[in-house]
Scaffold this active site. Structure first.
Site, short mmCIF file in Angstrom:
data_model
loop_
_atom_site.label_atom_id
_atom_site.label_comp_id
_atom_site.label_asym_id
_atom_site.label_seq_id
_atom_site.Cartn_x
_atom_site.Cartn_y
_atom_site.Cartn_z
N PHE A 139 0.85 -1.19 0.00
CA PHE A 139 0.00 0.00 0.00
C PHE A 139 0.89 1.25 0.00
O PHE A 139 1.89 1.30 0.71
CB PHE A 139 -0.90 -0.03 1.23
N ASP A 216 1.13 -4.61 8.81
CA ASP A 216 0.00 -3.71 8.56
C ASP A 216 -1.24 -4.59 8.43
O ASP A 216 -1.32 -5.43 7.53
CB ASP A 216 0.27 -2.91 7.28
N TYR A 241 -11.70 1.51 9.91
CA TYR A 241 -12.83 1.93 9.06
C TYR A 241 -13.11 0.96 7.92
O TYR A 241 -14.03 1.17 7.15
CB TYR A 241 -12.62 3.34 8.52
N LYS A 242 -12.28 -0.09 7.79
CA LYS A 242 -12.52 -1.08 6.74
C LYS A 242 -13.43 -2.16 7.31
O LYS A 242 -14.59 -1.88 7.60
CB LYS A 242 -11.19 -1.59 6.20
N ARG A 390 -11.92 -4.40 -7.24
CA ARG A 390 -11.86 -5.19 -6.02
C ARG A 390 -13.28 -5.40 -5.50
O ARG A 390 -14.05 -4.46 -5.37
CB ARG A 390 -11.04 -4.48 -4.95
C1 LIG Z 1 -6.29 1.44 4.05
C2 LIG Z 1 -4.86 1.20 4.30
C3 LIG Z 1 -4.07 2.14 4.96
C4 LIG Z 1 -4.67 3.47 5.32
O1 LIG Z 1 -3.85 4.31 6.05
P1 LIG Z 1 -4.52 5.65 6.62
O2 LIG Z 1 -3.47 6.28 7.39
O3 LIG Z 1 -5.72 5.24 7.42
O4 LIG Z 1 -4.97 6.46 5.45
C5 LIG Z 1 -2.76 1.82 5.25
N1 LIG Z 1 -2.25 0.62 4.89
C6 LIG Z 1 -2.98 -0.30 4.24
C7 LIG Z 1 -2.38 -1.61 3.88
C8 LIG Z 1 -4.30 -0.03 3.91
O5 LIG Z 1 -5.02 -0.93 3.24
#
Ligand SMILES: *Cc1c(COP(=O)(O)O)cnc(C)c1O
Length: 419
Positions: A139, A216, A241-242, A390
């Site tokens: 990511f 992560d 939030y996911k 996705r």
């Molecule tokens: C959604 C996501 C993030 C999001 O990071 P934010 O700081 O909340 O914007 C980080 N890492 C991964 C792997 C994600 O899928």
């Protein structure tokens, strides 16, 4: 037509046999949405979240006012929320004992804090240990954060490559990590393909090299059962939030293995992570345990909807969530194979359920325009460059019929039967 009806009947039967089906009614309805297939990006609100937010404003904030921070009440002092909610997430979703998880900041900020803490600790012991091993297709925020830290600390990032349909293996980590390696950073479930990394084996490989591992968990928390304590994971971060349905911008969580607390020191020294913050004393003295990961005022209001969602996860149990998640993506795979592969669609995600996270990624040139057509028709997956859709059916809020109906619309678009 017969096959279509057969698939719809299959979906109905799967819904009838789904032990979590009843929980779908606990989410706010979204009229006009045919299929919500983006629970891996933004979970839906639990209906009770709206009540709880209103109640919190009227009662807790409105009546208790400043006393809410420190005095016991129905929700305990707000000051304790980072650890209290952290412990709850740890118990329900992370496979971690209490006292190792806090709710704070965003994933990006927590990634920075923990990765920096790991590098700082490594360099202090051995100035030659300043390489971060990370995945070249991870990511974006993960990549940017470690690039920034490497620049700050005069280190470097050693990038792992993997086939897009696959992900990083423990052998790759074993090959890449050595005596110069401070940290291995990896998403447990790859955001692009949904590849589920072998976290225990990767952790063991990092440890053999004398490096720490930072996972992560953004796409795992609330979707894939985790056993952080058992696997010996050092550090982890994730968002809420996911699959945890905490709402847009809800706070993130950080896990620091108990044995590393007091050893690692995160770099953003703030008053809320200090020993006895209200003494307002000179100099920073880290609070004992996980608390020192907190820097500033905890995002209390932004955490309220999450409480409602965690209650729902508690009712369901993460094991049942994973069982349904695999059934949903397996059903989606069957439909993709039957309806979409003949139209040139490729499956990017692992077909092996042991290596598949909570979403399914499919690809075909021109999908960017196709997503616009889907959104126009109330079918809401998301799009990722290049050419990938996705499908992320959140197990607590998604029915098999919804997956069927959403993919049926996509099928019709590819057949050209709707314009
Ligand atoms: C959604 C996501 C993030 C999001 O990071 P934010 O700081 O909340 O914007 C980080 N890492 C991964 C792997 C994600 O899928």
């Amino acid at each position: 037509m017969t096959t279509t009806r057969t698939w719809a009947e299959r979906a109905t039967a799967l819904d009838a046999a789904d032990p979590l089906a009843g929980l779908r009614d606990r989410f706010l309805p979204a009229p006009g949405v045919v299929a919500y297939l983006d629970g891996n990006s933004l979970g839906r609100p639990v209906a009770d979240a709206a009540n709880r937010l209103g109640e919190f404003i009227h009662q807790a904030w409105g009546q208790r006012l400043i006393r809410g921070w420190t005095e016991d009440g129905p929700d305990a002092p707000w000051m304790d929320w980072p650890e209290r909610i952290g412990d709850r997430i740890a118990a329900l979703a992370l496979g971690a004992a209490a006292g190792q998880t806090v709710l704070a900041d965003s994933t990006t900020v927590l990634l920075y804090k923990l990765a920096r803490a790991a590098i700082d600790a490594a360099v202090t012991v051995d100035p030659d240990r300043r390489v971060i091993v990370a995945f070249a297709d991870d990511f974006p925020t993960d990549r940017y954060v470690v690039e920034g830290i490497a620049a700050e600390r005069g280190g470097s990032v050693r990038w792992l490559q993997a086939d897009i349909a696959e992900g990083v293996t423990s052998d790759q980590v074993a090959d890449a990590a050595g005596p110069d390696t401070a940290l291995v950073l990896l998403s447990h479930v790859a955001y692009r393909s949904g590849w589920l990394a072998d976290a225990p084996a990767i952790t063991a490989a990092a440890h053999r090299a004398g490096a720490h591992v930072l996972l992560d968990l953004c796409h795992s928390a609330g979707s894939v059962p985790l056993a952080l304590d058992e696997w010996g994971v050092d550090l982890a971060v994730g968002c809420t939030y996911k699959f945890l349905n905490g709402g847009p911008g809800s706070p993130a969580f950080a896990y620091v293995r108990r044995g590393l607390q007091g050893v690692l020191r995160q770099p953003i020294q703030g008053w809320m992570g200090r020993l006895d913050p209200f003494t307002m004393g000179p100099g920073y003295v880290p609070a004992p345990g996980i608390r020192h990961v907190v820097s500033g005022t905890p995002p209390i209001l932004a955490a309220v909807p999450l409480l409602a969602s965690l209650d729902l996860l508690d009712e369901a149990g993460i094991a049942a969530v994973r069982t349904k998640s695999l059934a949903l993506t397996a059903f989606a795979l069957e439909l993709v194979d039957a309806w979409l592969v003949p139209h040139g669609v490729e499956v990017i995600s692992p077909r092996d359920p042991e290596r598949r996270g909570g979403h399914l990624t499919i690809s075909r040139p021109g999908f960017r325009e196709v997503v616009d057509l889907l959104w126009d028709r109330g079918v809401l997956p998301d799009y990722r460059e290049p050419d990938a859709i996705r499908i992320g059916p959140a197990p607590l809020s998604t029915s098999f019929t919804e997956v069927h109906d959403g993919l049926a619309v996509l099928h019709n678009i590819l057949e050209g039967t709707v314009g």
